[in-house]
Structure formats: structure tokens, C-alpha cells
Write a protein that holds these residues in place. Structure first.
Motif, PDB file in Angstrom:
ATOM      1  N   SER A  19       0.314  -0.899   0.051  1.00 34.87           N
ATOM      2  CA  SER A  19       0.278   0.047  -0.210  1.00 34.87           C
ATOM      3  C   SER A  19       0.575   0.734  -0.024  1.00 34.87           C
ATOM      4  O   SER A  19       2.044   0.962   1.125  1.00 34.87           O
ATOM      5  CB  SER A  19      -1.304   0.009   0.944  1.00 34.87           C
ATOM      6  OG  SER A  19      -2.162  -0.743   1.434  1.00 34.87           O
ATOM      7  N   ILE A  20       0.654   2.572  -0.779  1.00 34.93           N
ATOM      8  CA  ILE A  20       1.089   3.597  -0.913  1.00 34.93           C
ATOM      9  C   ILE A  20       0.876   4.158   1.058  1.00 34.93           C
ATOM     10  O   ILE A  20       2.094   4.459   1.272  1.00 34.93           O
ATOM     11  CB  ILE A  20       0.536   4.714  -1.481  1.00 34.93           C
ATOM     12  CG1 ILE A  20       1.032   3.842  -2.924  1.00 34.93           C
ATOM     13  CG2 ILE A  20       1.380   5.730  -1.700  1.00 34.93           C
ATOM     14  CD1 ILE A  20      -0.586   4.975  -4.142  1.00 34.93           C
ATOM     15  N   ASP A  64     -14.662   1.934   8.228  1.00 37.10           N
ATOM     16  CA  ASP A  64     -14.951   2.191   7.055  1.00 37.10           C
ATOM     17  C   ASP A  64     -15.754   3.342   6.769  1.00 37.10           C
ATOM     18  O   ASP A  64     -16.650   3.772   7.725  1.00 37.10           O
ATOM     19  CB  ASP A  64     -15.949   1.243   7.501  1.00 37.10           C
ATOM     20  CG  ASP A  64     -16.498   0.510   6.063  1.00 37.10           C
ATOM     21  OD1 ASP A  64     -16.780   2.169   5.250  1.00 37.10           O
ATOM     22  OD2 ASP A  64     -17.117  -0.573   5.685  1.00 37.10           O
ATOM     23  N   VAL A  65     -15.268   4.102   5.535  1.00 40.89           N
ATOM     24  CA  VAL A  65     -16.107   5.262   5.745  1.00 40.89           C
ATOM     25  C   VAL A  65     -17.195   5.686   5.020  1.00 40.89           C
ATOM     26  O   VAL A  65     -17.669   6.149   4.724  1.00 40.89           O
ATOM     27  CB  VAL A  65     -14.965   6.581   4.077  1.00 40.89           C
ATOM     28  CG1 VAL A  65     -13.763   6.413   5.146  1.00 40.89           C
ATOM     29  CG2 VAL A  65     -15.198   5.373   3.227  1.00 40.89           C
ATOM     30  N   LYS A 163     -12.330  10.548  -9.108  1.00 38.80           N
ATOM     31  CA  LYS A 163     -10.937  11.808  -9.078  1.00 38.80           C
ATOM     32  C   LYS A 163     -10.771  13.187  -9.254  1.00 38.80           C
ATOM     33  O   LYS A 163     -10.134  14.139  -9.320  1.00 38.80           O
ATOM     34  CB  LYS A 163      -9.040  10.492  -9.905  1.00 38.80           C
ATOM     35  CG  LYS A 163      -8.680   9.278  -8.945  1.00 38.80           C
ATOM     36  CD  LYS A 163      -8.639   9.627  -7.849  1.00 38.80           C
ATOM     37  CE  LYS A 163      -7.945   8.576  -7.037  1.00 38.80           C
ATOM     38  NZ  LYS A 163      -7.823   7.990  -5.771  1.00 38.80           N
ATOM     39  N   ILE A 192       1.105   2.635  -9.581  1.00 37.90           N
ATOM     40  CA  ILE A 192       1.997   1.792  -8.899  1.00 37.90           C
ATOM     41  C   ILE A 192       1.171   0.478  -8.697  1.00 37.90           C
ATOM     42  O   ILE A 192       0.023   0.412  -7.733  1.00 37.90           O
ATOM     43  CB  ILE A 192       2.305   2.566  -7.216  1.00 37.90           C
ATOM     44  CG1 ILE A 192       3.229   3.665  -7.578  1.00 37.90           C
ATOM     45  CG2 ILE A 192       2.804   1.381  -6.680  1.00 37.90           C
ATOM     46  CD1 ILE A 192       3.241   4.349  -6.674  1.00 37.90           C
ATOM     47  N   THR A 194      -0.905  -2.130  -6.445  1.00 35.13           N
ATOM     48  CA  THR A 194      -1.137  -2.225  -5.234  1.00 35.13           C
ATOM     49  C   THR A 194      -2.206  -2.968  -5.134  1.00 35.13           C
ATOM     50  O   THR A 194      -2.669  -3.365  -6.709  1.00 35.13           O
ATOM     51  CB  THR A 194      -0.954  -1.306  -4.998  1.00 35.13           C
ATOM     52  OG1 THR A 194      -2.343  -0.223  -5.467  1.00 35.13           O
ATOM     53  CG2 THR A 194      -0.273  -0.166  -4.648  1.00 35.13           C
ATOM     54  N   ALA A 196      -5.368  -1.489  -5.069  1.00 33.18           N
ATOM     55  CA  ALA A 196      -6.159  -1.372  -5.759  1.00 33.18           C
ATOM     56  C   ALA A 196      -5.877  -1.503  -7.169  1.00 33.18           C
ATOM     57  O   ALA A 196      -6.474  -1.324  -8.162  1.00 33.18           O
ATOM     58  CB  ALA A 196      -5.775  -0.266  -5.268  1.00 33.18           C
TER      59      ALA A 196
HETATM   60  N1  NAD Z   1      -1.938   2.295  -6.949  1.00 33.92           N
HETATM   61  C1  NAD Z   1      -0.913   2.979  -7.868  1.00 33.92           C
HETATM   62  O1  NAD Z   1      -1.501   3.308  -9.047  1.00 33.92           O
HETATM   63  C2  NAD Z   1      -2.354   4.556  -7.572  1.00 33.92           C
HETATM   64  C3  NAD Z   1      -2.070   5.984  -8.024  1.00 33.92           C
HETATM   65  C4  NAD Z   1      -2.663   6.919  -7.989  1.00 33.92           C
HETATM   66  C5  NAD Z   1      -3.244   7.216  -6.846  1.00 33.92           C
HETATM   67  N2  NAD Z   1      -4.026   5.955  -5.737  1.00 33.92           N
HETATM   68  C6  NAD Z   1      -4.613   6.216  -4.549  1.00 33.92           C
HETATM   69  O2  NAD Z   1      -4.280   6.106  -4.247  1.00 33.92           O
HETATM   70  C7  NAD Z   1      -4.323   5.350  -2.713  1.00 33.92           C
HETATM   71  C8  NAD Z   1      -3.958   4.481  -2.139  1.00 33.92           C
HETATM   72  O3  NAD Z   1      -4.323   2.967  -2.830  1.00 33.92           O
HETATM   73  P1  NAD Z   1      -3.241   1.839  -3.091  1.00 33.92           P
HETATM   74  O4  NAD Z   1      -2.692   2.521  -4.890  1.00 33.92           O
HETATM   75  O5  NAD Z   1      -1.973   2.244  -1.970  1.00 33.92           O
HETATM   76  O6  NAD Z   1      -4.021   0.853  -2.482  1.00 33.92           O
HETATM   77  P2  NAD Z   1      -4.719  -0.131  -1.379  1.00 33.92           P
HETATM   78  O7  NAD Z   1      -5.074  -1.326  -1.988  1.00 33.92           O
HETATM   79  O8  NAD Z   1      -3.522  -0.816  -0.381  1.00 33.92           O
HETATM   80  O9  NAD Z   1      -5.303   1.332  -0.531  1.00 33.92           O
HETATM   81  C9  NAD Z   1      -6.612   1.349  -0.902  1.00 33.92           C
HETATM   82  C10 NAD Z   1      -6.938   1.307   0.416  1.00 33.92           C
HETATM   83  O10 NAD Z   1      -8.742   2.197   0.136  1.00 33.92           O
HETATM   84  C11 NAD Z   1      -8.942   1.132   1.704  1.00 33.92           C
HETATM   85  N3  NAD Z   1     -10.749   1.009   1.446  1.00 33.92           N
HETATM   86  C12 NAD Z   1     -11.406   0.890   0.397  1.00 33.92           C
HETATM   87  N4  NAD Z   1     -12.780   0.735   0.738  1.00 33.92           N
HETATM   88  C13 NAD Z   1     -12.469   1.681   2.075  1.00 33.92           C
HETATM   89  C14 NAD Z   1     -14.132   1.791   3.084  1.00 33.92           C
HETATM   90  N5  NAD Z   1     -14.853   1.320   2.683  1.00 33.92           N
HETATM   91  N6  NAD Z   1     -13.537   1.982   4.223  1.00 33.92           N
HETATM   92  C15 NAD Z   1     -12.205   2.629   4.089  1.00 33.92           C
HETATM   93  N7  NAD Z   1     -11.166   2.810   3.604  1.00 33.92           N
HETATM   94  C16 NAD Z   1     -11.625   1.644   2.377  1.00 33.92           C
HETATM   95  C17 NAD Z   1      -8.931  -0.502   1.507  1.00 33.92           C
HETATM   96  O11 NAD Z   1      -8.985  -0.629   2.900  1.00 33.92           O
HETATM   97  C18 NAD Z   1      -7.313  -0.271   1.547  1.00 33.92           C
HETATM   98  O12 NAD Z   1      -6.575   0.035   2.972  1.00 33.92           O
HETATM   99  C19 NAD Z   1      -6.409   5.191  -3.795  1.00 33.92           C
HETATM  100  O13 NAD Z   1      -7.304   6.716  -3.490  1.00 33.92           O
HETATM  101  C20 NAD Z   1      -5.943   5.454  -4.791  1.00 33.92           C
HETATM  102  O14 NAD Z   1      -6.555   5.360  -6.334  1.00 33.92           O
HETATM  103  C21 NAD Z   1      -3.152   4.764  -6.723  1.00 33.92           C
END
Ligand code: NAD
Length: 257
Positions: A19-20, A64-65, A163, A192, A194, A196
């Protein structure tokens, strides 16, 4: 160097060590911050296990949001524990399968509303629930993670719309929270790998595009540059920056084919 000495941070979105948010939490701890993590629903136990891989194991609370009361309950817990928050990381995104990969026409409102509630509206929920704690900081900072929404991507579909909403909400929150000396900023990351990211169909297309076009060499397994940008926003080094979207994407957003 301790950029975050004595800072109290709430970090959402740690699921695995990919996770980021995990990299943000790790770097924040290394820079001197005290950290609390949150995990959501059935994934809470995974967040608890992942927390044990951090240099100092933080407490993990359920958030949980889609259950706003959990955010307000956590605010009361942190009020008792720390009396303030200096920073909150929003690292939360989710869209039902029909919202991704097949164009925007297929998804129905129930699915779209879930994507917008979890990925966009929740930024406001965190701002609202933790406002009183951030106000007690000398310099509160709300930071979110974005994927550049200035154009339409293949397969990203309703997450792209979510977004775009997040980017707009970032500006409105900056406008409304500035009077409390709270900064609100987004870090727009390149792709990245992950959990997600795995749910985005043909994620490889993004990897290929970055490999071909990014001015700086981009790695989809290196989270550090994105984490460092979040740390800068939590530090005292950008005191008059708010409503900003900082691209940490190797410069991809600045060039075209
Ligand atoms: N991975 C990429 O390429 C990338 C690029 C740009 C932005 N992002 C953004 O970074 C953020 C983190 O994502 P990530 O890529 O680290 O993946 P990740 O899967 O590690 O994290 C996503 C998180 O969202 C949480 N989540 C989902 N539903 C939820 C809910 N109802 N309540 C609370 N939390 C909830 C999950 O538990 C998880 O911890 C996200 O907003 C994603 O859109 C990711």
C-alpha cells in the motif's frame, strides 16, 4: 533529519506493505511522527498484521468510510489520547467492478454512488470528523492520493470521475479550511502495483505508457517518491501551500506523445 518530530498523524489506507500508505507511515515514523492507522471492515485484521511490519507498531482502529459514525468515534478516541492531530492521510479508493474497464455506460447509479462515496466523498468525511483535532495543531495538514484526472484514461472510467471529483473537492476544502490554518493537498501518483491497482483492468497499459513516455524513469514498485511528497505536505516546509495537486509521476502529466 527528523522532518516530523512530535507530529501526530492519522494514516488511512494501509492494507498490505505494498500500500502507498504503508510507505507513508514507515517514512513518517522514521521522520519522528507518532502514527495511528485505520483499517476497514473485513480487511481490518490484514491492516493489523501489516502494522507489525512498521518500525514502531502503531495502534489500528476500524474506519470504514461508509460508516461515518466510526470516523467521529475515532475522533473522540484521538481527542482523549493526543488532544490534537497534525495530519491526516486519505489513501482510500474503491469502485465496484462494473465501474472499471468497460466504459462509463455500463455501471448503474448504485455502483457509481459506491465509488464516489468511498473514493471522493470520504475526503470530506475525514475533513469534517477530524476538523476539531486538526484545528488544535499549529499547522494541520490533510493529504490525499490522486491519479491525474485532467484527461480520460483507458479502463479507469468511474474511478477517473471519482478522482476528478476529489481534485475539485481538494480545492473547495482548501478554501473552507484555510481559515483554520489547515492545508489541504493532493499527491497525484503515477501507477504503482498495489491491491487497488490489481482491480484496474489492463493495469499493464499504464505501466507501458509510463515506460514509453515518462521523462524520469518510473518504477511501478517504488513507493518512496510518493511517500516523500506526502511527508513534505505533513512537514513544516510547505506552510503556505494549499489546494495544490503535486504530481509525483516522473513528469508524465507534462508531456504528450
Ligand atoms: N496504485 C496506484 O497506481 C495509485 C495511483 C494514484 C493514486 N492511487 C490512490 O492511492 C490510494 C491508496 O491506494 P493504493 O494504490 O495504495 O491501494 P491499496 O489497495 O493498498 O489501498 C486502498 C485502500 O482503500 C481502503 N478502502 C477501500 N474501501 C474502504 C472503505 N469503505 N473505508 C475505508 N477504507 C477503504 C482499503 O482498505 C485500502 O487500504 C487510493 O486513493 C488510490 O486511488 C493509487
Amino acid at each position: 533529519m527528523n522532518l516530523l518530530n512530535d507530529k501526530k498523524l492519522l494514516i488511512t489506507g494501509v492494507l498490505t506493505d505494498d500500500s502507498i500508505a504503508f510507505s507513508v507511515a514507515k517514512l513518517a515514523i522514521e521522520e519522528g511522527a507518532d502514527v495511528i492507522l485505520t483499517g476497514a471492515g473485513r480487511a481490518l485484521s490484514l491492516t493489523q498484521r501489516t502494522a507489525k511490519k512498521l518500525p514502531i507498531v502503531p495502534e489500528v482502529y476500524e474506519l470504514d468510510v461508509t460508516k461515518p459514525e466510526q470516523a467521529f468515534e475515532l475522533s473522540s478516541i484521538i481527542e482523549q489520547k493526543w488532544g490534537r492531530l497534525d495530519g491526516v492521510l486519505h489513501a482510500i479508493g474503491f469502485a465496484p467492478q462494473n465501474c472499471l474497464g468497460d466504459g462509463v455506460l455500463k455501471a448503474v447509479w448504485d455502483e457509481v454512488s459506491t465509488a464516489l462515496e468511498i473514493s471522493t466523498y470520504s475526503y470530506k468525511l475525514l475533513a469534517e470528523a477530524f476538523l476539531s483535532l486538526l484545528q488544535k495543531s499549529d499547522s494541520g495538514s490533510l493529504v490525499g492520493l490522486d491519479f491525474d484526472a485532467s484527461a480520460a484514461w483507458p479502463t479507469y472510467d468511474w474511478m477517473g470521475v471519482a478522482k476528478a471529483g476529489l481534485e475539485s473537492l481538494n480545492r473547495y476544502l482548501a478554501k473552507d479550511l484555510g481559515k483554520f490554518n489547515i492545508r489541504v493537498n493532493l499527491v497525484a501518483a503515477g501507477p504503482i502495483k498495489t491491491v487497488a491497482a490489481k482491480s484496474i483492468p489492463q493495469f499493464g497499459q499504464f505501466e507501458d505508457a509510463w515506460a514509453a513516455r515518462s521523462p524520469l524513469k518510473w518504477s511501478t514498485t517504488d513507493h518512496e517518491a510518493v511517500a516523500k511528497a506526502c511527508i513534505m505536505f505533513f512537514s513544516d516546509y510547505l506552510p503556505l501551500t494549499t489546494g495544490e495537486i503535486l504530481h509525483v509521476d516522473g513528469g508524465f502529466h507534462a508531456v504528450s506523445a
